[in-house]
Design a protein around this motif. Sequence first.
Motif, PDB file in Angstrom:
ATOM      1  N   ARG A 280      -0.774  -3.187   0.126  1.00 12.10           N
ATOM      2  CA  ARG A 280      -0.991  -3.261   1.577  1.00 12.10           C
ATOM      3  C   ARG A 280       0.343  -3.103   2.300  1.00 12.10           C
ATOM      4  O   ARG A 280       0.426  -2.395   3.311  1.00 12.10           O
ATOM      5  CB  ARG A 280      -1.638  -4.592   1.952  1.00 12.10           C
ATOM      6  CG  ARG A 280      -1.916  -4.693   3.447  1.00 12.10           C
ATOM      7  CD  ARG A 280      -2.527  -6.011   3.874  1.00 12.10           C
ATOM      8  NE  ARG A 280      -2.928  -5.938   5.267  1.00 12.10           N
ATOM      9  CZ  ARG A 280      -3.459  -6.939   5.951  1.00 12.10           C
ATOM     10  NH1 ARG A 280      -3.664  -8.108   5.357  1.00 12.10           N
ATOM     11  NH2 ARG A 280      -3.796  -6.782   7.215  1.00 12.10           N
ATOM     12  N   CYS A 281       1.380  -3.747   1.781  1.00 13.09           N
ATOM     13  CA  CYS A 281       2.711  -3.615   2.367  1.00 13.09           C
ATOM     14  C   CYS A 281       3.225  -2.185   2.250  1.00 13.09           C
ATOM     15  O   CYS A 281       3.785  -1.623   3.207  1.00 13.09           O
ATOM     16  CB  CYS A 281       3.689  -4.572   1.682  1.00 13.09           C
ATOM     17  SG  CYS A 281       3.434  -6.321   2.066  1.00 13.09           S
ATOM     18  N   LEU A 282       3.044  -1.570   1.080  1.00  9.59           N
ATOM     19  CA  LEU A 282       3.536  -0.215   0.851  1.00  9.59           C
ATOM     20  C   LEU A 282       2.882   0.787   1.793  1.00  9.59           C
ATOM     21  O   LEU A 282       3.566   1.530   2.527  1.00  9.59           O
ATOM     22  CB  LEU A 282       3.280   0.186  -0.605  1.00  9.59           C
ATOM     23  CG  LEU A 282       3.617   1.629  -0.991  1.00  9.59           C
ATOM     24  CD1 LEU A 282       5.097   1.902  -0.813  1.00  9.59           C
ATOM     25  CD2 LEU A 282       3.179   1.918  -2.431  1.00  9.59           C
ATOM     26  N   PHE A 283       1.556   0.816   1.787  1.00 12.59           N
ATOM     27  CA  PHE A 283       0.856   1.788   2.623  1.00 12.59           C
ATOM     28  C   PHE A 283       0.944   1.408   4.107  1.00 12.59           C
ATOM     29  O   PHE A 283       0.963   2.287   4.977  1.00 12.59           O
ATOM     30  CB  PHE A 283      -0.598   1.913   2.174  1.00 12.59           C
ATOM     31  CG  PHE A 283      -0.750   2.475   0.786  1.00 12.59           C
ATOM     32  CD1 PHE A 283      -0.192   3.705   0.457  1.00 12.59           C
ATOM     33  CD2 PHE A 283      -1.433   1.774  -0.203  1.00 12.59           C
ATOM     34  CE1 PHE A 283      -0.319   4.229  -0.817  1.00 12.59           C
ATOM     35  CE2 PHE A 283      -1.562   2.285  -1.481  1.00 12.59           C
ATOM     36  CZ  PHE A 283      -0.997   3.520  -1.795  1.00 12.59           C
TER      37      PHE A 283
ATOM     38  N   GLY B 136       7.924  -7.528   2.042  1.00 15.27           N
ATOM     39  CA  GLY B 136       6.927  -7.886   1.039  1.00 15.27           C
ATOM     40  C   GLY B 136       7.016  -7.095  -0.249  1.00 15.27           C
ATOM     41  O   GLY B 136       6.682  -7.605  -1.322  1.00 15.27           O
ATOM     42  N   MET B 137       7.478  -5.855  -0.174  1.00 18.03           N
ATOM     43  CA  MET B 137       7.485  -5.010  -1.371  1.00 18.03           C
ATOM     44  C   MET B 137       8.419  -5.525  -2.474  1.00 18.03           C
ATOM     45  O   MET B 137       7.980  -5.718  -3.611  1.00 18.03           O
ATOM     46  CB  MET B 137       7.794  -3.564  -0.986  1.00 18.03           C
ATOM     47  CG  MET B 137       6.621  -2.895  -0.284  1.00 18.03           C
ATOM     48  SD  MET B 137       6.869  -1.122  -0.016  1.00 18.03           S
ATOM     49  CE  MET B 137       8.039  -1.150   1.331  1.00 18.03           C
TER      50      MET B 137
ATOM     51  N   LEU C 225      -7.210   0.198  -1.449  1.00 14.41           N
ATOM     52  CA  LEU C 225      -5.842  -0.248  -1.174  1.00 14.41           C
ATOM     53  C   LEU C 225      -5.181   0.606  -0.095  1.00 14.41           C
ATOM     54  O   LEU C 225      -4.480   0.085   0.778  1.00 14.41           O
ATOM     55  CB  LEU C 225      -5.008  -0.208  -2.459  1.00 14.41           C
ATOM     56  CG  LEU C 225      -5.428  -1.194  -3.550  1.00 14.41           C
ATOM     57  CD1 LEU C 225      -4.619  -0.977  -4.822  1.00 14.41           C
ATOM     58  CD2 LEU C 225      -5.278  -2.640  -3.071  1.00 14.41           C
ATOM     59  N   VAL C 226      -5.422   1.911  -0.155  1.00 18.38           N
ATOM     60  CA  VAL C 226      -4.897   2.788   0.897  1.00 18.38           C
ATOM     61  C   VAL C 226      -5.508   2.402   2.244  1.00 18.38           C
ATOM     62  O   VAL C 226      -4.819   2.354   3.277  1.00 18.38           O
ATOM     63  CB  VAL C 226      -5.199   4.267   0.570  1.00 18.38           C
ATOM     64  CG1 VAL C 226      -4.873   5.160   1.775  1.00 18.38           C
ATOM     65  CG2 VAL C 226      -4.385   4.715  -0.644  1.00 18.38           C
TER      66      VAL C 226
ATOM     67  N   PHE D 253      -3.435   1.590   5.686  1.00 17.40           N
ATOM     68  CA  PHE D 253      -3.499   2.476   6.851  1.00 17.40           C
ATOM     69  C   PHE D 253      -4.473   1.986   7.922  1.00 17.40           C
ATOM     70  O   PHE D 253      -4.224   2.175   9.117  1.00 17.40           O
ATOM     71  CB  PHE D 253      -3.873   3.897   6.397  1.00 17.40           C
ATOM     72  CG  PHE D 253      -2.725   4.646   5.786  1.00 17.40           C
ATOM     73  CD1 PHE D 253      -1.849   5.376   6.573  1.00 17.40           C
ATOM     74  CD2 PHE D 253      -2.495   4.590   4.420  1.00 17.40           C
ATOM     75  CE1 PHE D 253      -0.775   6.053   6.009  1.00 17.40           C
ATOM     76  CE2 PHE D 253      -1.429   5.269   3.845  1.00 17.40           C
ATOM     77  CZ  PHE D 253      -0.567   6.003   4.642  1.00 17.40           C
ATOM     78  N   ILE D 254      -5.581   1.364   7.497  1.00 16.71           N
ATOM     79  CA  ILE D 254      -6.573   0.904   8.474  1.00 16.71           C
ATOM     80  C   ILE D 254      -6.276  -0.518   8.944  1.00 16.71           C
ATOM     81  O   ILE D 254      -6.161  -0.782  10.143  1.00 16.71           O
ATOM     82  CB  ILE D 254      -7.994   0.967   7.881  1.00 16.71           C
ATOM     83  CG1 ILE D 254      -8.361   2.405   7.530  1.00 16.71           C
ATOM     84  CG2 ILE D 254      -9.020   0.380   8.869  1.00 16.71           C
ATOM     85  CD1 ILE D 254      -9.683   2.549   6.795  1.00 16.71           C
ATOM     86  N   HIS D 255      -6.126  -1.457   7.983  1.00 22.50           N
ATOM     87  CA  HIS D 255      -6.004  -2.867   8.340  1.00 22.50           C
ATOM     88  C   HIS D 255      -4.579  -3.316   8.665  1.00 22.50           C
ATOM     89  O   HIS D 255      -4.382  -4.441   9.141  1.00 22.50           O
ATOM     90  CB  HIS D 255      -6.561  -3.744   7.213  1.00 22.50           C
ATOM     91  CG  HIS D 255      -8.027  -3.570   7.005  1.00 22.50           C
ATOM     92  ND1 HIS D 255      -8.549  -2.674   6.100  1.00 22.50           N
ATOM     93  CD2 HIS D 255      -9.091  -4.158   7.606  1.00 22.50           C
ATOM     94  CE1 HIS D 255      -9.870  -2.725   6.147  1.00 22.50           C
ATOM     95  NE2 HIS D 255     -10.225  -3.614   7.046  1.00 22.50           N
TER      96      HIS D 255
END
Length: 307
Positions: A39-42, A187-188, A208-209, A213-215
């Motif tokens: 979530r942090c990455l994307f 976070g990463m 996960l993506v 991107f959405i959340h």
Amino acid sequence: MRNETKGTLELTLAMVLSGTLGVFVVESGASPFEVVFFRCLFGALALGVYSLVRGFFTGHGFTAKKLGLAALGGVFIVFNWVFLFEAYAATSISLATVVYHTQPFFLVLLGAVFMRERISGGKLGWLALAFVGLVLVSGVRPGDTASLAGLGFALAAAVLYALATFVTKRITGVRPHLIALVQVLVGMPLLLPFVDFGGVGGGGWGWLVGLGFIHTGLMYVLMYAAYAKLPTAKIAVLAFTYPAVAMGVDWAVYGHHIGLVQALGVPLIVLASLKVTLAARTQGVAPAPRTAARAPEAASPAATRAA
């Protein structure tokens, strides 16, 4: 379309998206640490591209102190997500989400402990009401260790969320999108040691993506845009679209529903949380969203009602 109407639609959509977050977490099939890492990455990719396109990096307003505060808030936010997602697995999305919404009470307690802010009799009454609601909602029976663990994880997430709010509300002159970007970037490296890159199945990557991107990207952009257009009272009320949608989605997708006694506790927590949130924003305990959402004042994910 009037500004307030547009803001209402934006915030409602953001809260509806937030209410679907639990399904994305569960369906990814990944561990909470892995879910939060990706979530942090994307999310960093989404917020970074958006901020670059909008020119937010020019005159960003960060100083060493503000950057440090944003990073500290990021530590709290990231582990808040980890505990919340652990709570989903240990109990249910519905119960975890409702318990998670005790955040405002922990923020009031932090203000009393660290800022010597007086807790009025009215706030104490709302705290007591919320505690009664929490007991009813938990529905924990003696020996039900799984539910107790889930309750504990959700409360830990609420405490960490309050800590993040307490820290990041002291950052001014920086766009909220940039504070959010710093938080997910922090976070990463924090979660990298706990990630098994081979542990995510093929179908899990799409979920996960979506979380990133959405959340984390789209949802925050919608919230910050809405905050500039809406009065505080409407923001506080619309924020409870999130738990309502989360409970509905949990029932529709997984067949989870709360019992009669638990249902009695939900409005107690919601009402008490709403009253404390409105009082806090009116008295300056939390950032005022109308000010916070306008450049260059700051709000952050920690200063919102979304997960």
